[in-house]
Structure formats: C-alpha cells, structure tokens
Design an enzyme around this catalytic site. Sequence first.
Site, PDB file in Angstrom:
ATOM      1  N   LYS A 199     -18.172  -4.043 -12.570  1.00 15.10           N
ATOM      2  CA  LYS A 199     -16.703  -3.051 -13.160  1.00 15.10           C
ATOM      3  C   LYS A 199     -15.494  -3.140 -11.919  1.00 15.10           C
ATOM      4  CE  LYS A 199     -19.068   1.165 -11.208  1.00 15.10           C
ATOM      5  NZ  LYS A 199     -19.468   2.561 -11.638  1.00 15.10           N
ATOM      6  N   TYR A 237       3.495   8.915  13.037  1.00 14.46           N
ATOM      7  CA  TYR A 237       4.076   9.968  12.522  1.00 14.46           C
ATOM      8  C   TYR A 237       2.961  11.174  12.993  1.00 14.46           C
ATOM      9  CZ  TYR A 237       6.577   7.214   9.121  1.00 14.46           C
ATOM     10  OH  TYR A 237       7.626   6.063   8.570  1.00 14.46           O
TER      11      TYR A 237
END
Length: 355
Positions: free
Chosen positions: A35, A253
């Site tokens: 899947k 950041y």
Amino acid sequence: MSRPILARIDPQAFRHNYLLSKNLAGKAQALAVVKANAYGHGLLRCAEAVRDVADGFALLELAEAMSLRGAGFTQPIVLLEGFFAHDDLQLAAAHSITSAIHCEEQLRMLELTELEHPLDVFVKLNTGMNRLGFVPEQLATVLNRLRASGKVGQIGVMTHFACADGTGIDAQLARFEAAALPTGLACSVANSAALLRYPHAHHQWVRPGIMLYGGSPMPDLQSAEQIGLRPVMTFASRVIGVQSLQAGEAVGYSATFTADRSMRVGTVACGYADGYPRHAPTGTPILVNGQRTRTLGRVSMDMLACDLTDIDADVGSSVTLWGEGMPADEVATAAGTVSYELFCALAQRVPVVEC
C-alpha cells in the site's frame, strides 16, 4: 545541475526481506503489503522484485491493484479497506481482485450490485483495534448474507492487531479464533510484528508490511539487523556548505541549538520539503562520509545542519540520512516517529534510482 539529493531503492533487498518473511511464515502464504506506493518505494518496482515468488499482494487503492493486473501480475490482490462505490465493486470482481468487507454499508452495496463475476472477499472483524470491522458475534450473519447473495467466490476472515509490537495479541486472537475457526475459512491476522513474534497466529495468510522495506516493527525489542532484514531505501545527499562557529553562536531558525565550544557545522541539501521530519531534534543520527554524527538545530524546508567538528568532512561530502549504514528505525526513534512515516513521506521532488 540538480540538487545532490536522491533516494536509492534496492529491489533485491526487498526480495530478500520478502523471502525471509515467507520462511518465517512456514506453511502460511504471505501477502506482500504494498500500500501507499509500496511505502514510498515504488509499487511496480517492488512487485517486480518478487514477481516469481510472491503469494499475493495487499494494498488499499483499486487503481494500484489495477496497475498490478495491467502489468501481468496474476497473484491474489487484496483491497484492505474494500470498495467504496458500485463501480469499484464491479471492476474488482471483473479483475479477480479480492476485497475486504468490514461494514454493513459495504455488505449492502454488494447485495445490490449486479456482478458478472463472483467477488472473492475477506470479512474483516473488529477484535479490539476499533478501526474497521464487524464485531465477531456478527460473523455468522455476515457469512449467511454473503452466501445468499450469490455474488461471492472464496471467503476468508481477517483482523488486525493493535499491540502485536508491544503488549501482545492474546485477547484479540482469542476473540478472533472463537468466531473464525469454527467456519473452516482461511484466516489472516498476522502483520509483520505478529509474524515475527507469534508463530501460532500465522494461520493461512500472513501480511508482512514494514519488514519488507527493511524496518523493524518493534525496534525497541529487536532491530532490523537482528531480524536479518536489509534496508531497501537509502536517502542520500551531500554537504553543500560549512560554517565555523564559536561558543555562544546559534544554528538555524529560532536558534534552538547554541554551540558550547568552537565547532564546524555542515549544511546538508535536505529538508522537510524533501521528506525529512521537521520535528527531528538536535542529536538525530546522520552519516557524513560514512562517519556517524548528529543533526543540529531545527530542520529547514530545504536544508539541515550537522556537526562536522570531530569528523573528516567538507563541502561535497556524502551524507546518508537513513538507509545503508544508518537504520531508518534509529532516525525515526530520535525524531519521535516510526520508519513507516519516514518512507511514506519521501517527497515527489526527490529523484529515485534503483541500485
């Protein structure tokens, strides 16, 4: 010139892992769970690697099942969530695609849909996962309605374990077997963790998933290497910049990492837009030039930082984010997630090559 980032996929490793799952399964047959585009590895690429040995496949999307049929795969293919519309049901039956049936709405749709070919089905029971499935006490009624419809061929019974990788399966297995075994129908209950841990739960069909891709379903108990699995995906890049930091200077950041000494920091061409988890903290393991080191600071959209202070590396040095030499399970654990998510999150912009 393209960015120096790619994912290398090793189909032979997938084949090795599938054959290992078959060996562990004993007399049971193994549905390769492919899947989500084979957990991000490429559906047809992985299926081709086991074309001559696979007992069957399991997935979610009818379109993916049809692509396997279109490529000439004749093995059983099981839709784990079943069908969602009358047209899907007709197409599945016409192409011998087995469908799970897990709710009254699907059962009623089957009863009301005209089919030119019988549909093979797995009745899904909810034995404690509480996602999909009939309660076991409904099984006899469901089977009677399926047979009375005159629209089904082979029938099996399945369930899914919630804690096969942890506290165990005893309660769910007992509930399942009390309902299913008296029917004499083929049963499927064992995912990767149950396949590895509970041989008594193999029944007729097992459903290996994460282990096919080289990930352990229970990395805190047994590593992929200890199981004998090989990594199928290696996510690789290069160092594209180097900065020299002094004690007290920060990286990235929000300045979430501050150097406590003089350091060399490498910038790697990989970020969360490539599929690397943004929430991976400082200290997540990474390989640079084959040497183990750690990430630093916050992952950016297109870049991340790593510690080069004590290793021999510079601009152009090779980086392994996960894969050969750097287990995806270890990276996932550091990032507070699972290897399934790492594999499935690989971004479309990352080039994929076979090795």
